[in-house]
Scaffold this active site. Structure first.
Site, short mmCIF file in Angstrom:
data_model
loop_
_atom_site.label_atom_id
_atom_site.label_comp_id
_atom_site.label_asym_id
_atom_site.label_seq_id
_atom_site.Cartn_x
_atom_site.Cartn_y
_atom_site.Cartn_z
CB SER A 151 -0.57 0.01 1.26
OG SER A 151 -0.27 -0.58 2.57
CD GLU A 199 -7.71 -5.31 2.38
OE1 GLU A 199 -6.39 -5.64 1.82
OE2 GLU A 199 -8.01 -4.16 1.61
CE LYS A 217 -0.56 -8.08 3.52
NZ LYS A 217 -0.58 -7.84 2.71
O1 KIV Z 1 0.10 -3.39 1.96
C1 KIV Z 1 -1.58 -2.91 3.00
O2 KIV Z 1 -1.16 -2.46 3.34
C2 KIV Z 1 -2.00 -3.93 3.16
C3 KIV Z 1 -3.47 -4.26 4.20
C4 KIV Z 1 -3.53 -3.17 4.34
C5 KIV Z 1 -3.43 -4.97 5.17
O3 KIV Z 1 -1.76 -5.42 2.90
#
Ligand code: KIV
Length: 289
Positions: free
Chosen positions: A59, A194, A127
């Protein structure tokens, strides 16, 4: 910048959060706190506040790099920000998002890129989005802890036709439960949920042996995560339904910037006290030269 050396982040009040800490919190029913951070000052503030997980999320593409989606974010950009976050923190579990394209071509490419986050950037886990149990197993075998991400997965924006709430039908909820179980079986240490209905998140959480961390997924996940810039009104967009802003940093910055501009324009900044001075002997010498 100040000429004073910056004190290094202080010793943590509590030991570094690990995957085991998160499991223990789930077992005890203690909520897990998580936030994104992308740079030294924000990461340091988040860490000193005792937040359990810091996600260097892709993000950052939208929050700090000005892209319209997360899709253009590169490995180099992610690593650059992840390193700054690692330098600032002593307490939180550090997780970095693998950017779009960095784990899609082959498992070998995915392992090579994931290793860079651990070895070069000092992250503790990576992640990945979607249900890719084979890749989770592969990364886990390579000693790379993996956080998964289901529901509204921003890297699927084109497939989803926009950022839309997912899991709205019974069969979609069953699919999410199935995916979460597969990812847990493959070794995931936690799952971000999410943009799904709260009942779907509650069901997944109740049936999961690993922690769920919600964002727009209701109150009954094992933990909650938000984007730092959304929490402090620094996103330049109206907050989403699931964001509860805690302060208006944009207003604070705007006031400070207007004052600074006025003071420089009026020559009231800097004052004499804010200036360096020659010694009287140097002044005398100068007068006679
Ligand atoms: O990239 C990000 O900030 C995320 C969150 C919204 C969980 O994946």
């Amino acid at each position: 910048m100040s000429s004073q050396p910056r004190p290094t982040p202080s010793a943590p009040q509590a030991p570094r959060v690990t995957a085991q800490t998160l499991l223990e919190k789930k077992r005890l029913g203690e909520p897990i706190t998580a936030l994104t951070a992308y740079d030294y000052p924000t990461a340091r503030l988040v860490d000193e506040a005792g937040i359990d997980i810091i996600l260097v999320g892709d993000s950052l593409g939208m929050a700090v790099l000005g892209y319209d989606t997360t899709l253009p974010v590169t490995m180099d950009e992610m690593l650059h920000h992840a390193k700054a976050v690692a330098r600032a923190t002593r307490h939180a579990l550090l997780v970095a998002d693998m950017p779009f394209g960095s784990y899609h071509v082959s498992p070998e490419q995915a392992v090579t890129n994931a290793l860079r986050f651990i070895q070069e950037a000092g992250m503790s886990a990576v992640k990945i989005e979607g249900n890719n149990a084979d890749l989770v197993a592969r990364l886990t075998r390579a000693e790379i802890p993996v956080v998964c991400h289901l529901g509204l997965t921003p890297q699927s924006v084109h497939r989803m036709g926009g950022y839309k709430v997912q899991g709205k039908t019974a069969s979609a909820v069953e699919q999410l439960c199935h995916d979460a179980a597969a990812l847990e079986g493959a070794g995931a240490i936690a799952i971000v949920l999410e943009g799904i209905p709260r009942q779907a998140a509650e069901l997944i959480t109740a049936n999961s042996g690993i922690p769920t961390i919600g964002i727009g997924a209701g109150p009954l996940c094992d933990g909650q995560i938000l984007v730092f810039h959304d929490l402090f009104n620094l996103s330049f967009t109206p907050p989403a339904k699931f964001v509860r802003p805690q302060a208006d940093a944009a207003a604070l910055f705007r006031e400070g910037l207007a004052r600074y501009r006025e003071e420089v324009s009026a020559r009231t900044f800097p004052s004499d006290a804010e200036s360096y001075h020659l010694s009287s002997s140097a002044l005398q010498e100068l007068a006679h030269s």
